[in-house]
Design a protein around this motif. Structure first.
Motif, PDB file in Angstrom:
ATOM      1  N   GLY A  55       0.684  -1.143   0.123  1.00  0.00           N
ATOM      2  CA  GLY A  55       0.037  -0.096   0.124  1.00  0.00           C
ATOM      3  C   GLY A  55       0.732   1.284  -0.201  1.00  0.00           C
ATOM      4  O   GLY A  55       0.373   2.252   0.286  1.00  0.00           O
ATOM      5  N   ARG A  56       2.167   0.951  -0.214  1.00  0.00           N
ATOM      6  CA  ARG A  56       3.070   2.365  -0.185  1.00  0.00           C
ATOM      7  C   ARG A  56       3.571   2.533  -1.550  1.00  0.00           C
ATOM      8  O   ARG A  56       4.647   2.109  -2.049  1.00  0.00           O
ATOM      9  N   GLY A  57       2.666   3.132  -2.429  1.00  0.00           N
ATOM     10  CA  GLY A  57       3.105   3.548  -3.787  1.00  0.00           C
ATOM     11  C   GLY A  57       3.358   2.283  -4.674  1.00  0.00           C
ATOM     12  O   GLY A  57       4.144   2.404  -5.457  1.00  0.00           O
ATOM     13  N   GLY A  58       2.681   1.258  -4.830  1.00  0.00           N
ATOM     14  CA  GLY A  58       2.805   0.109  -5.413  1.00  0.00           C
ATOM     15  C   GLY A  58       4.176  -0.730  -4.883  1.00  0.00           C
ATOM     16  O   GLY A  58       4.603  -1.849  -5.556  1.00  0.00           O
ATOM     17  N   ALA A  59       4.795  -0.359  -3.868  1.00  0.00           N
ATOM     18  CA  ALA A  59       5.798  -1.356  -3.353  1.00  0.00           C
ATOM     19  C   ALA A  59       5.342  -2.752  -3.082  1.00  0.00           C
ATOM     20  O   ALA A  59       4.173  -2.769  -2.252  1.00  0.00           O
ATOM     21  N   ARG A  60       5.985  -3.722  -3.368  1.00  0.00           N
ATOM     22  CA  ARG A  60       5.645  -5.075  -2.797  1.00  0.00           C
ATOM     23  C   ARG A  60       6.550  -5.702  -2.277  1.00  0.00           C
ATOM     24  O   ARG A  60       7.840  -5.517  -2.423  1.00  0.00           O
ATOM     25  N   GLU A  61       6.212  -6.617  -1.103  1.00  0.00           N
ATOM     26  CA  GLU A  61       7.039  -7.005  -0.244  1.00  0.00           C
ATOM     27  C   GLU A  61       6.865  -8.809  -0.252  1.00  0.00           C
ATOM     28  O   GLU A  61       5.700  -9.121  -0.713  1.00  0.00           O
ATOM     29  N   THR A  62       7.770  -9.496  -0.145  1.00  0.00           N
ATOM     30  CA  THR A  62       7.858 -11.095  -0.085  1.00  0.00           C
ATOM     31  C   THR A  62       7.482 -11.547   1.449  1.00  0.00           C
ATOM     32  O   THR A  62       8.329 -11.375   2.259  1.00  0.00           O
ATOM     33  N   LEU A  63       6.549 -12.448   1.222  1.00  0.00           N
ATOM     34  CA  LEU A  63       6.215 -13.188   2.629  1.00  0.00           C
ATOM     35  C   LEU A  63       6.555 -14.672   2.261  1.00  0.00           C
ATOM     36  O   LEU A  63       5.728 -15.042   1.306  1.00  0.00           O
ATOM     37  N   ARG A  64       7.152 -15.316   3.124  1.00  0.00           N
ATOM     38  CA  ARG A  64       7.120 -16.729   2.829  1.00  0.00           C
ATOM     39  C   ARG A  64       6.212 -17.305   4.315  1.00  0.00           C
ATOM     40  O   ARG A  64       6.379 -16.881   5.365  1.00  0.00           O
ATOM     41  N   ILE A  65       5.029 -17.787   3.853  1.00  0.00           N
ATOM     42  CA  ILE A  65       3.961 -18.166   4.867  1.00  0.00           C
ATOM     43  C   ILE A  65       4.118 -19.748   5.254  1.00  0.00           C
ATOM     44  O   ILE A  65       4.057 -20.306   4.127  1.00  0.00           O
ATOM     45  N   TYR A  66       4.357 -20.232   6.342  1.00  0.00           N
ATOM     46  CA  TYR A  66       4.418 -21.747   6.637  1.00  0.00           C
ATOM     47  C   TYR A  66       3.052 -21.998   7.420  1.00  0.00           C
ATOM     48  O   TYR A  66       2.466 -21.463   8.327  1.00  0.00           O
ATOM     49  N   ASP A  67       2.363 -22.974   6.703  1.00  0.00           N
ATOM     50  CA  ASP A  67       1.362 -23.561   7.256  1.00  0.00           C
ATOM     51  C   ASP A  67       1.672 -24.715   8.266  1.00  0.00           C
ATOM     52  O   ASP A  67       2.365 -25.475   7.464  1.00  0.00           O
ATOM     53  N   THR A  68       1.092 -24.873   9.072  1.00  0.00           N
ATOM     54  CA  THR A  68       1.229 -26.023  10.033  1.00  0.00           C
ATOM     55  C   THR A  68       0.282 -26.793  10.390  1.00  0.00           C
ATOM     56  O   THR A  68      -0.923 -26.319  10.145  1.00  0.00           O
ATOM     57  N   ALA A  69       0.652 -27.835  10.942  1.00  0.00           N
ATOM     58  CA  ALA A  69      -0.459 -29.098  11.118  1.00  0.00           C
ATOM     59  C   ALA A  69      -1.377 -28.228  12.291  1.00  0.00           C
ATOM     60  O   ALA A  69      -0.882 -27.648  13.264  1.00  0.00           O
ATOM     61  N   GLY A  70      -2.884 -28.357  12.552  1.00  0.00           N
ATOM     62  CA  GLY A  70      -3.726 -27.994  13.258  1.00  0.00           C
ATOM     63  C   GLY A  70      -2.976 -28.849  14.689  1.00  0.00           C
ATOM     64  O   GLY A  70      -3.115 -30.024  14.594  1.00  0.00           O
ATOM     65  N   LEU A  71      -3.519 -28.116  15.626  1.00  0.00           N
ATOM     66  CA  LEU A  71      -3.137 -28.534  17.188  1.00  0.00           C
ATOM     67  C   LEU A  71      -4.509 -29.101  17.586  1.00  0.00           C
ATOM     68  O   LEU A  71      -5.690 -28.646  17.064  1.00  0.00           O
ATOM     69  N   GLN A  72      -4.416 -30.193  18.246  1.00  0.00           N
ATOM     70  CA  GLN A  72      -5.700 -30.758  18.711  1.00  0.00           C
ATOM     71  C   GLN A  72      -5.426 -31.594  19.958  1.00  0.00           C
ATOM     72  O   GLN A  72      -4.064 -32.328  20.182  1.00  0.00           O
ATOM     73  N   GLY A  73      -6.424 -32.093  20.737  1.00  0.00           N
ATOM     74  CA  GLY A  73      -6.443 -33.152  21.832  1.00  0.00           C
ATOM     75  C   GLY A  73      -5.203 -32.827  22.482  1.00  0.00           C
ATOM     76  O   GLY A  73      -5.157 -31.580  23.093  1.00  0.00           O
ATOM     77  N   GLU A  74      -4.371 -33.796  22.905  1.00  0.00           N
ATOM     78  CA  GLU A  74      -3.172 -33.448  23.815  1.00  0.00           C
ATOM     79  C   GLU A  74      -2.104 -32.630  23.277  1.00  0.00           C
ATOM     80  O   GLU A  74      -1.445 -31.765  24.370  1.00  0.00           O
ATOM     81  N   GLN A  75      -2.080 -32.483  21.972  1.00  0.00           N
ATOM     82  CA  GLN A  75      -1.229 -31.515  21.527  1.00  0.00           C
ATOM     83  C   GLN A  75      -1.702 -30.228  21.388  1.00  0.00           C
ATOM     84  O   GLN A  75      -2.202 -29.642  20.466  1.00  0.00           O
ATOM     85  N   GLN A  76      -1.396 -29.292  22.690  1.00  0.00           N
ATOM     86  CA  GLN A  76      -1.937 -27.824  22.527  1.00  0.00           C
ATOM     87  C   GLN A  76      -0.954 -27.042  22.382  1.00  0.00           C
ATOM     88  O   GLN A  76      -1.136 -25.695  22.446  1.00  0.00           O
ATOM     89  N   GLN A  77       0.386 -27.332  22.221  1.00  0.00           N
ATOM     90  CA  GLN A  77       1.552 -26.360  21.955  1.00  0.00           C
ATOM     91  C   GLN A  77       2.197 -26.652  20.645  1.00  0.00           C
ATOM     92  O   GLN A  77       2.037 -27.741  20.040  1.00  0.00           O
ATOM     93  N   LEU A  78       2.757 -25.521  20.244  1.00  0.00           N
ATOM     94  CA  LEU A  78       3.440 -25.520  18.924  1.00  0.00           C
ATOM     95  C   LEU A  78       4.513 -26.226  19.242  1.00  0.00           C
ATOM     96  O   LEU A  78       5.540 -26.078  20.227  1.00  0.00           O
ATOM     97  N   PRO A  79       5.148 -27.217  18.281  1.00  0.00           N
ATOM     98  CA  PRO A  79       6.594 -27.732  18.446  1.00  0.00           C
ATOM     99  C   PRO A  79       7.586 -26.684  18.526  1.00  0.00           C
ATOM    100  O   PRO A  79       7.466 -25.420  17.946  1.00  0.00           O
ATOM    101  N   ARG A  80       8.570 -26.708  19.372  1.00  0.00           N
ATOM    102  CA  ARG A  80       9.426 -25.679  19.700  1.00  0.00           C
ATOM    103  C   ARG A  80      10.189 -25.051  18.582  1.00  0.00           C
ATOM    104  O   ARG A  80      10.435 -24.060  18.637  1.00  0.00           O
TER     105      ARG A  80
END
Length: 201
Positions: A55-80
């Motif tokens: 949104g700054r005058g046509g400037a584009r930036e790159t994002l590397r987006i990491y999709d993770t496995a959803g947490l459930q049940g006993e696994q309530q925390q993200l892996p370290r």
């Protein structure tokens, strides 16, 4: 275009409870082809690269987006290892499932513990997928708003089926990861140098 300057790539981790629509959100943001018939499989781990307009005058930036496995049940925390490398976190919940919001508080606490005094942007996305039962959804979203205000994090309402709803959260996140560089010209120093040159002349 070949000699375009490539800036720093922002690493963004998307996380939350299993089944809240994380992959659908990312696929819609990056490719724009997700619809109610799109078949998406549970994620183990995926990486996407997106070029985001800041949104700054046509400037584009790159994002590397990491999709993770959803947490459930006993696994309530993200892996370290997920807490060590990201420059930003996107926490996703489904307002139809209050447990998915509760889980975000634990994730946020983990992020705080591992951020090593760095300021790491965190945004929360409410993936409103159904136009059903407004009352429980609104109660959960009110709770989310209160929590986000207390934690000083941005809260957005999005829909994985509506690509434009995803632009603002990722554009603002990108702007925070890549702030505009203000050229430091040291005006006082320049004035001193000019005065000295005048007095020597």
């Amino acid at each position: 275009m070949l000699n375009a300057k490539i800036g720093k790539v922002g690493k963004v981790l998307v996380c939350g409870m299993k089944g809240v629509g994380k992959t659908a959100l990312i696929e819609q943001l990056v490719y724009g082809h997700v619809n109610p018939e799109t078949e998406l499989h549970p994620t183990i781990e995926d990486i996407y690269v997106a070029s985001v307009d800041t949104g700054r005058g046509g400037a584009r930036e790159t994002l590397r987006i990491y999709d993770t496995a959803g947490l459930q049940g006993e696994q309530q925390q993200l892996p370290r290892h997920y807490l060590q490398f990201p420059d930003a976190f996107v926490l996703v919940y489904d307002p139809m499932d209050p447990r998915s919001l509760d889980m975000l508080a634990d994730i946020k606490t983990d992020i705080e513990k591992h951020k090593e005094k760095k300021e790491i942007p965190v945004v929360v996305l409410a993936n409103v997928r159904a136009r059903a039962a407004p009352n429980p959804v609104e109660k959960v979203m009110d709770r989310a708003n209160i929590w986000c205000q207390r934690e000083r994090i941005k809260h957005y309402t999005v829909n994985a089926m509506e690509r434009p709803s995803l632009y603002e959260p990722f554009t603002s996140l990108c702007a925070r990861l890549h702030p505009t560089q203000t050229k430091s010209t040291f005006p006082q120093l320049r004035q001193v140098m000019q005065n000295r040159q005048k007095s020597e002349a």
